[in-house]
Design a protein around this motif. Structure first.
Motif, PDB file in Angstrom:
ATOM      1  N   SER A  73      24.145  27.878  -0.165  1.00  0.00           N
ATOM      2  CA  SER A  73      24.056  27.890   1.296  1.00  0.00           C
ATOM      3  C   SER A  73      23.724  29.262   1.871  1.00  0.00           C
ATOM      4  O   SER A  73      23.665  29.427   3.090  1.00  0.00           O
ATOM      5  CB  SER A  73      25.384  27.403   1.904  1.00  0.00           C
ATOM      6  N   GLY A  74      23.540  30.246   0.993  1.00  0.00           N
ATOM      7  CA  GLY A  74      23.231  31.591   1.476  1.00  0.00           C
ATOM      8  C   GLY A  74      24.427  32.330   2.022  1.00  0.00           C
ATOM      9  O   GLY A  74      24.286  33.262   2.816  1.00  0.00           O
ATOM     10  N   ILE A  75      25.625  31.906   1.605  1.00  0.00           N
ATOM     11  CA  ILE A  75      26.850  32.568   2.037  1.00  0.00           C
ATOM     12  C   ILE A  75      27.244  33.621   0.990  1.00  0.00           C
ATOM     13  O   ILE A  75      27.200  33.341  -0.208  1.00  0.00           O
ATOM     14  CB  ILE A  75      28.012  31.560   2.189  1.00  0.00           C
ATOM     15  N   THR A  76      27.605  34.811   1.445  1.00  0.00           N
ATOM     16  CA  THR A  76      28.079  35.841   0.524  1.00  0.00           C
ATOM     17  C   THR A  76      29.581  35.710   0.355  1.00  0.00           C
ATOM     18  O   THR A  76      30.336  35.896   1.314  1.00  0.00           O
ATOM     19  CB  THR A  76      27.742  37.247   1.052  1.00  0.00           C
ATOM     20  N   ALA A  77      30.010  35.350  -0.852  1.00  0.00           N
ATOM     21  CA  ALA A  77      31.436  35.191  -1.146  1.00  0.00           C
ATOM     22  C   ALA A  77      32.004  36.537  -1.589  1.00  0.00           C
ATOM     23  O   ALA A  77      31.720  37.014  -2.687  1.00  0.00           O
ATOM     24  CB  ALA A  77      31.635  34.141  -2.238  1.00  0.00           C
ATOM     25  N   VAL A  78      32.781  37.164  -0.724  1.00  0.00           N
ATOM     26  CA  VAL A  78      33.389  38.465  -1.045  1.00  0.00           C
ATOM     27  C   VAL A  78      34.783  38.188  -1.614  1.00  0.00           C
ATOM     28  O   VAL A  78      35.767  38.072  -0.881  1.00  0.00           O
ATOM     29  CB  VAL A  78      33.472  39.361   0.206  1.00  0.00           C
ATOM     30  N   HIS A  79      34.860  38.036  -2.929  1.00  0.00           N
ATOM     31  CA  HIS A  79      36.122  37.725  -3.596  1.00  0.00           C
ATOM     32  C   HIS A  79      36.986  38.975  -3.738  1.00  0.00           C
ATOM     33  O   HIS A  79      36.569  40.076  -3.343  1.00  0.00           O
ATOM     34  CB  HIS A  79      35.855  37.090  -4.958  1.00  0.00           C
ATOM     35  N   ARG A  80      38.153  38.829  -4.301  1.00  0.00           N
ATOM     36  CA  ARG A  80      39.133  39.913  -4.371  1.00  0.00           C
ATOM     37  C   ARG A  80      38.558  41.176  -5.032  1.00  0.00           C
ATOM     38  O   ARG A  80      38.718  42.286  -4.519  1.00  0.00           O
ATOM     39  CB  ARG A  80      40.381  39.437  -5.117  1.00  0.00           C
TER      40      ARG A  80
END
Length: 343
Positions: free
Chosen positions: A320-327
């Motif tokens: 979806s073009g979302i940047t997942a900024v994980h821990r």
């Protein structure tokens, strides 16, 4: 054998064990500020489970001793600079800072705290055990420092002794001149390689600004939801974003922060401050996709979380073009590494 009474009454004894700060973590986790080195008065009080007034009173009574162990108060330009570097949000005109040594010092002084008592118990156990152990090597040797000294010594001998010796032999010998020149070249090559090796070790072992700071995530774990949103907003401003607005609340329509990237793209952010053992699931990402793309028509969308994302959640974010900024990525971002999508 050291007793608790002796520890409470002897400044010299307390000073001798200040390096045993690991006992703090044996009792409970000590959350640090984003600089990874200090805590505030309120954080010391929270760790020792006493009132802030109790800490302030103890500091007043033992200020000289605590100053020696690292306690200090920032004000003026020094405080401004610290706020910029650490990202701490405070309107106070002064800020008291305590390194781990000072927190241990306070725990050795504070009588009316069960946590402080437990710290003293662990400290005394470790210290008494160490004093009973036979000392086999009274002079500790740092292997890295020893390697460096050996490299430097060999380089010195090659450059100041061996090479000049070859120069002298080459000048006085005619039968083996070519072999001697070849040997000298080899020695000079070894000398250069040792110098390069030593320089490389210094670069690898020296502190680096791009390494995540110890305590960065512990600080964020101690924030409430609003403080975490403000922290993320500060990171966006640091990386050149403009019009940064924190919108978190019951009417945020699934978006906590809106902004413009440095090059003018519309940006929306969802912030989730979850416990590290939890995960962001696919339904949460799907909901954010709808809010980001349909309600806000954003060009850049960040889902920032203090926990991991499930595999399905990561896949949906990527599709979806979302940047997942994980821990892990959040820790690096907070420590100074820019997010690629913002550049």
């Amino acid at each position: 054998m050291i007793s608790e009474t002796a520890l409470l009454e002897s400044p010299a004894l307390r000073s001798s064990v200040l390096e045993r700060t690991d006992v703090l973590d044996r009792v409970k986790a000590l959350s640090l500020l984003p600089d990874g080195m200090h805590v505030t008065t309120a954080m010391v009080a929270a760790y020792l489970e006493v009132s802030r007034k109790a800490i302030e009173s103890l500091v007043f009574d033992h200020r000289d001793e605590l100053t020696v162990s690292g306690y200090r108060v920032l004000a003026g330009t020094e405080l401004t600079s610290f706020k910029e570097v650490s990202g701490i949000q405070s309107r106070s005109r002064s800020l008291a800072l305590y390194p781990r040594r000072t927190v241990l010092n306070i725990a050795m002084l504070l009588r009316d705290s069960e946590v402080a008592r437990q710290v003293r118990v662990h400290l005394l156990d470790m210290e008494n055990l160490a004093r009973r152990q036979p000392v086999e090597n009274p002079v500790p040797t740092d292997p890295a420092a020893l390697d460096a000294r050996i490299d430097q010594r060999i380089t010195h001998i090659l450059g100041r002794t061996v090479v000049p010796m070859f120069n002298a032999l080459i000048e006085t010998s005619s039968d083996h001149r070519r072999e001697l020149i070849a040997l000298r070249t080899g020695v000079q090559r070894i000398e250069r390689r040792l110098r390069q090796h030593h320089a490389r070790l210094q670069r690898l072992e020296s502190p680096r600004e791009d390494r995540p700071l110890i305590g960065v995530m512990a600080s964020m774990d101690a924030m409430n939801g609003r403080e975490f949103e403000e922290h993320v907003a500060a990171l966006l401003r640091r990386d050149g974003c403009t019009n940064v607005i924190v919108r978190g609340g019951s009417r945020d329509r699934g978006i906590d922060i809106t902004a413009l990237t440095a090059d003018g793209r519309t940006l929306v952010v969802q912030c989730k401050r979850f416990a590290p053992h939890l995960s962001i699931t696919s339904p949460e990402v799907q909901k954010f996709v709808g809010a980001a793309r349909i309600l806000h028509s954003s060009e850049v969308a960040l889902f920032v979380a203090t926990c991991p994302f499930t595999r399905d959640a990561r896949n949906i974010a990527a599709e979806s073009g979302i940047t997942a900024v994980h821990r892990g990525l959040l820790e690096e971002w907070s420590a100074g590494a820019p997010l690629t999508v913002l550049q």
